[in-house]
Design an enzyme around this catalytic site. Structure first.
Site, PDB file in Angstrom:
ATOM      1  N   SER A 285      40.874  36.084  11.942  1.00  0.00           N
ATOM      2  CA  SER A 285      41.708  37.547  13.300  1.00  0.00           C
ATOM      3  C   SER A 285      40.968  36.526  14.577  1.00  0.00           C
ATOM      4  O   SER A 285      40.440  36.394  15.166  1.00  0.00           O
ATOM      5  CB  SER A 285      41.642  38.495  13.405  1.00  0.00           C
ATOM      6  OG  SER A 285      42.785  39.015  14.626  1.00  0.00           O
ATOM      7  N   ARG A 338      45.325  28.665  21.206  1.00  0.00           N
ATOM      8  CA  ARG A 338      44.701  28.545  20.297  1.00  0.00           C
ATOM      9  C   ARG A 338      45.018  26.664  20.397  1.00  0.00           C
ATOM     10  O   ARG A 338      43.809  26.068  20.164  1.00  0.00           O
ATOM     11  CB  ARG A 338      46.026  28.718  19.086  1.00  0.00           C
ATOM     12  CG  ARG A 338      46.004  30.309  19.214  1.00  0.00           C
ATOM     13  CD  ARG A 338      46.400  30.243  17.783  1.00  0.00           C
ATOM     14  NE  ARG A 338      46.437  31.815  17.672  1.00  0.00           N
ATOM     15  CZ  ARG A 338      47.239  32.850  16.917  1.00  0.00           C
ATOM     16  NH1 ARG A 338      47.823  32.153  16.365  1.00  0.00           N
ATOM     17  NH2 ARG A 338      46.864  34.262  16.510  1.00  0.00           N
TER      18      ARG A 338
END
Length: 671
Positions: A285, A338
């Protein structure tokens, strides 16, 4: 060129959704009982949509290829779900969530859709709490929040490291209530094989019973595709192995435009691959980046010593560690978006500083967090002058409470204790921002056919911020589609049941049977996985984290060759009238082979860098942003929507120009 009408309402952005809901057509409760809706997919978008539509009174037919809706891939989401509730009193707001999402998507999302997403986000949390979702809570009783990449506030609600599972159970419970009342007909182990269009409108699907092989016709007044993303076009990804593009691709080939296929997210926090035998990758995660610090050794001799086993990462001195995200992006540090974090990891590994045997890994280290939390817990517990061992023990207890199941998962896979030694991570294919083009109502270019959740393109632009997938899926299913679908269905209150014995259903079923028979009767010499792995290697090597013109042209040609060989040489054992997983895979890989070429074509056509789409020819050459992705707003501030023409190579490009009236269009900076 078709003019794409996004149907974005007029007026100030903060009023668009409210005014739109006030003006669109609705269906009265008595008439909803006369209308059927098919929902394909039972993840967060599909499950919440089916439950909500049935709760409103529509007759719903829900399809999933898993043995239960609980198996949908939404269950794998770990870290959390965003919402602008400002519980932390740190300055969050609907506008800030809107701004962060548009900026995080590198200004390639549709403003109106993103603002609506931010606007309804708080309602999602209230809905899920009412369903009993066990969100983490802080001392005062309020729901707890943590931060995710690309933001400077804490707005991510979570349930340890299993948020997706808990949210899906909430939607599943809501579905079960309606299944029990007969409002939802549930078709487990059924796969959509084609869309049926009658008089220009989506009126049903052809489905295959995956247990018996029986081909079935199902009609409805509208069809909702909520079948997830297409990351498995890369073969190796964090997606479940069954995840596929087929439902979305079927409607694309029937007239639904496919938008921005090249916008694919590489997640920076995954367990590195260990060999060519792997069939999937495992996500760790992004929430771990709240407390974990990412680094590689500064000295090449230390890297070599670690790889050879002569040195442990815990033996590297602090001054000999390169916390490269903190160094390059001081404002956001380890919580950059990301795409930025993934490219930074690749840059370090390409420079030779990767820390595992393959050279494709960096460290995610919790030592500092364990020390910090340990000292804090010692104070809270009244332990004076705690020993080093006590501090570590206390710190590990706090970390376990926040991330315990993730640490346990890592240890089972890697056989290393992440409390004692840093995790190793490397980027992997994760989420797809591209998907079926939809308007503001979530309708595709096929009247009566809708797309929700990851299956559509609409909200994330060129890069999705962490914890926004669950937000979009539930926003679409609970709070958008139940309103907007009525605008179309209001015209069907006198239509009556859609018959399945029409020529359109017959022709669609015939095409499905012919394709299945081809796979069974084609006496090739190579397995389905043989072609899927070859496709995945081309995609990762030439259409992966970075792309260039030569590589993309080569990829297009190589994918075309693989596809031609597939149709000649693929072999599928077994028969059609039985449980046959290889037959299922064959159809899905055939679709991936077409998508892969369009994917590369879209990446070649978009000669700019934006979000998850990084063209090596388009980078900042000097200044503070040197080496970072460089957008070309003058030429590429549009959604690329591709129309099927019979072959990926000749697909027609349509453009939806993006307008930015409420946010200044500028180059991203996380420094």
């Amino acid at each position: 060129m078709t003019v794409l009408d996004s149907k974005v309402p007029e007026g100030p952005i903060k009023d668009k959704w409210t005014n739109h809901k006030n003006k669109i057509n609705v269906v009265n409760p008595a008439n909803k009982r006369l209308i059927d809706v098919i929902v394909v997919g039972t993840g967060l978008a599909g499950g919440s949509a089916a439950a909500s539509l049935a709760e409103m009174g529509y007759k719903v037919k829900s399809f999933c290829f898993q043995d239960s809706p609980r198996r949908a891939h939404s269950i794998a989401a770990q870290g959390g779900i965003n919402a602008a509730k400002n519980y932390q009193n740190d300055g969050d707001s609907v506008y800030r969530l809107f701004y962060d999402t548009v900026k995080g998507g590198d200004y390639r999302g549709r403003e109106a859709n993103v603002y609506r997403l931010a606007e309804v986000s708080a309602n999602i949390i209230d809905q899920c709490v009412a369903q009993g979702v066990p969100f983490a809570r802080e001392y005062g009783g309020l729901l707890d929040n943590r931060s995710f990449g690309g933001v400077l506030v804490s707005r991510t609600f979570y349930a340890r490291g299993q948020t997706g599972q808990q949210l899906l159970l909430g939607a599943y419970a809501a579905m079960n209530r309606q299944i029990g009342k007969g409002k939802i007909q549930m078709y487990n182990r059924h796969e959509m094989m084609d869309l049926v269009i009658v008089d220009g409108k989506a009126r049903g699907i052809i489905a295959r019973n995956l247990v018996t092989g029986e081909i079935e016709r199902h009609s409805a007044h509208a069809v909702v595709i909520a079948s997830g993303g297409y990351g498995n076009v890369f073969f190796l990804s964090t997606n479940a192995m069954g995840s596929n593009v087929s439902a979305a691709w079927k409607i694309h080939k029937k007239g639904a435009f496919f938008a921005n296929p090249c916008y694919t997210q590489i997640h920076p926090t995954c367990i590195p691959r260990s060999g060519d035998y792997q069939s999937k990758l495992t996500l760790m995660s992004e929430s771990l980046r709240n407390d974990g610090r990412i680094w590689v050794p500064k000295k090449m001799e230390d890297v070599e010593a670690i790889r050879s086993g002569k040195l442990k990462p815990t033996q590297i001195k602090e001054e000999d560690r390169d916390y490269y995200l903190e160094r390059r992006y001081p404002a956001f540090g380890n919580l950059v978006p990301r795409d930025v974090a993934s490219r930074a990891a690749k840059e370090r590994c390409d420079a030779g500083f990767g820390v595992n045997e393959t050279g494709e890994a960096v460290y995610l280290d919790f030592a500092s967090a364990i020390q910090r939390y340990g000292k804090e817990k010692a104070l809270v517990d009244g332990v004076k002058n705690p020993s080093k061992e006590q501090i570590i023990e206390f710190g590990e207890q706090v970390v376990e409470a926040k991330y315990g199941n993730l640490f346990q998962m890592y240890e089972k896979i890697v056989a290393q204790n992440p409390y004692k030694t840093p995790m190793m991570i490397y980027p992997a294919v994760h989420y797809t921002m591209g998907g079926v083009w939809v308007d503001y109502n979530l309708m595709t270019t096929i009247p009566g056919c809708y797309a929700a959740g990851e299956a559509n393109f609409s909200d994330h632009g060129a890069n999705r911020l962490g914890a926004s997938a669950l937000m979009q899926g539930l926003a679409d299913g609970y709070f958008v589609l139940p309103y907007t679908i009525g605008d179309f269905l209001a015209n069907d209150i006198r239509t009556g049941a859609i018959p399945t014995d029409s020529s359109e259903f017959e022709e669609a079923e015939k095409a499905v049977r012919e394709r299945l028979d081809f796979f069974i009767n084609n006496k090739g010499t190579k397995s389905v996985d043989h072609f899927h792995k070859r496709l995945g290697k081309v995609m990762w090597d030439k259409v992966g984290m970075s792309r260039n013109e030569q590589g993309l042209k080569e990829a297009i040609e190589e994918i075309r060759q693989i596809r031609e060989e597939f149709w000649k040489e693929v072999t599928v054992p077994g028969g059609t009238n039985e449980l046959n997983p290889e037959l299922e895979k064959a159809g899905r890989v055939a679709d991936f082979l077409e998508l892969g070429e369009l994917f590369a074509k879209d990446a070649l056509d978009r000669n700019e860098s934006c979000g998850g789409h990084f063209r090596e020819e388009s980078v900042e050459l000097d200044g503070e942003q040197k080496g970072e992705a460089k957008r070309d707003d003058e030429n590429f501030a549009y959604v690329a929507a591709w129309e099927w023409s019979g072959d990926p190579s000749t697909s027609n490009l349509h453009k939806e120009q993006l307008e930015f009236n409420d946010i200044e269009l500028k180059q991203r900076s996380y420094k």
